[in-house]
Design a protein around this motif. Structure first.
Motif, short mmCIF file in Angstrom:
data_model
loop_
_atom_site.label_atom_id
_atom_site.label_comp_id
_atom_site.label_asym_id
_atom_site.label_seq_id
_atom_site.Cartn_x
_atom_site.Cartn_y
_atom_site.Cartn_z
N VAL A 93 0.84 -1.20 0.00
CA VAL A 93 0.00 0.00 0.00
C VAL A 93 0.87 1.25 0.00
O VAL A 93 0.63 2.21 -0.75
CB VAL A 93 -0.95 -0.01 1.21
CG1 VAL A 93 -1.57 1.37 1.44
CG2 VAL A 93 -2.04 -1.06 1.01
N ALA A 94 1.91 1.25 0.83
CA ALA A 94 2.79 2.42 0.91
C ALA A 94 3.57 2.61 -0.39
O ALA A 94 3.70 3.73 -0.90
CB ALA A 94 3.74 2.28 2.09
N ALA A 95 4.10 1.51 -0.94
CA ALA A 95 4.92 1.60 -2.14
C ALA A 95 4.11 2.07 -3.34
O ALA A 95 4.62 2.83 -4.19
CB ALA A 95 5.56 0.25 -2.44
N ARG A 96 2.84 1.63 -3.46
CA ARG A 96 2.02 1.98 -4.61
C ARG A 96 1.06 3.14 -4.32
O ARG A 96 0.29 3.52 -5.20
CB ARG A 96 1.19 0.75 -5.05
CG ARG A 96 2.03 -0.46 -5.42
CD ARG A 96 3.01 -0.14 -6.53
NE ARG A 96 2.31 0.12 -7.79
CZ ARG A 96 2.91 0.62 -8.87
NH1 ARG A 96 4.18 0.97 -8.82
NH2 ARG A 96 2.23 0.79 -9.99
N GLU A 97 1.13 3.67 -3.12
CA GLU A 97 0.27 4.80 -2.73
C GLU A 97 -1.21 4.47 -2.97
O GLU A 97 -1.98 5.29 -3.49
CB GLU A 97 0.68 6.08 -3.47
CG GLU A 97 2.11 6.49 -3.18
CD GLU A 97 2.51 7.74 -3.95
OE1 GLU A 97 1.90 8.01 -5.01
OE2 GLU A 97 3.41 8.44 -3.49
N LEU A 98 -1.59 3.26 -2.58
CA LEU A 98 -2.97 2.84 -2.72
C LEU A 98 -3.82 3.49 -1.63
O LEU A 98 -3.36 3.72 -0.51
CB LEU A 98 -3.09 1.32 -2.63
CG LEU A 98 -2.23 0.52 -3.63
CD1 LEU A 98 -2.41 -0.97 -3.40
CD2 LEU A 98 -2.57 0.90 -5.07
#
Length: 260
Positions: A94-99
């Motif tokens: 979630v953090a890496a893909r800014e979901l």
């Protein structure tokens, strides 16, 4: 009713309604642990383009971290309440893909554009196997836009299913699995047809069959891989004769227009 459905295999589908692209249980791999994709190509990169992705429960073939990492930055991700706590790797993706994450429990509602998404119960083990307490609910989702579409996730028949889902135009129902035997909390083709009859949906699309199979088990009860789609068509014709079943092949799309 106007809705477009593309089945990518297993429980992964794209539902287009009111200009909103809804992706269900994304799984974009050729192999997952002991499972190998035996039918249909791995979905193309375009399959990961969605306004919102729904995860029905925490099993690795439904909440697959590598596949979620293919979502475009900023995609809305809807998961069962407690998923972030139960699956630490999910927080990293979630953090890496800014979901943009929304956690839901049965009865909760969120909106994406003109589509209203309501979480409903599912009769299925919601744990992240092989570990974890059974505190995270397995869910189905009801999508309401120009049409009303029920994505069942993974579930068995349960009392009150029709009341929980409510009136729906289209039902995406699991009709099989990924192995020669189905455990509790699943629908086979016959039980899925019974569910369709209870729901009273005008159209149905069978999913969750004929895609993955355990490596080295090709000769063990192979009909459980090949037959569920056709079996569902046959059972639905008997139990829900007013419903139209669209048995899609992998990557096929069907557009359902208003009844005349």
């Amino acid at each position: 009713m106007s809705v477009e459905i593309t089945w990518w295999g297993h429980a992964t589908a794209t539902v287009r309604d009111s200009g909103v692209r809804v992706l269900t249980d994304p799984l974009f791999v050729r192999r997952l642990a002991h499972l190998r994709r035996r039918r249909g190509a791995v979905p193309p990169a375009a399959a990961a383009v969605a306004d919102v992705a729904l995860v029905s429960h925490l099993h690795a073939d439904h909440l697959h971290l590598g596949s979620l990492a293919k979502l475009l930055p900023g995609t809305r991700l809807v998961v069962p309440r407690g998923a972030g706590r139960a699956v630490p790797g999910l927080r990293r993706v979630v953090a890496a893909r800014e979901l943009r994450v929304t956690e839901m429990a049965p009865g909760d509602v969120c909106a994406v554009g003109e589509v209203r998404i309501r979480a409903v119960p599912a009769a299925h083990d919601g744990r992240r196997l092989p570990y974890g307490p059974s505190r995270v609910p397995a869910l189905g989702y009801v999508l309401s836009g120009e049409s009303t579409t029920y994505f069942a996730g993974d579930t068995g028949l349960f009392d009150g299913m029709a009341e929980a889902v409510g009136a729906c135009d289209v039902a995406l129902l699991p009709v099989g699995g990924w192995g020669p035997y189905l455990g509790p909390g699943h629908l086979d083709a016959g039980r899925a047809a019974r569910a369709l009859a209870r729901l009273g949906a005008r159209c149905a699309v069978p999913v969750h069959y004929g895609t993955y199979w355990p490596i080295g088990m090709d000769a063990i009860r192979p009909h459980e891989f090949h037959a569920p789609g056709d079996d569902f068509v046959r059972h639905a014709g008997r139990l829900a004769p007013d419903a139209v079943v669209h048995r899609l092949v992998h990557g096929e799309c069907v557009r359902l227009e208003p009844a005349r």
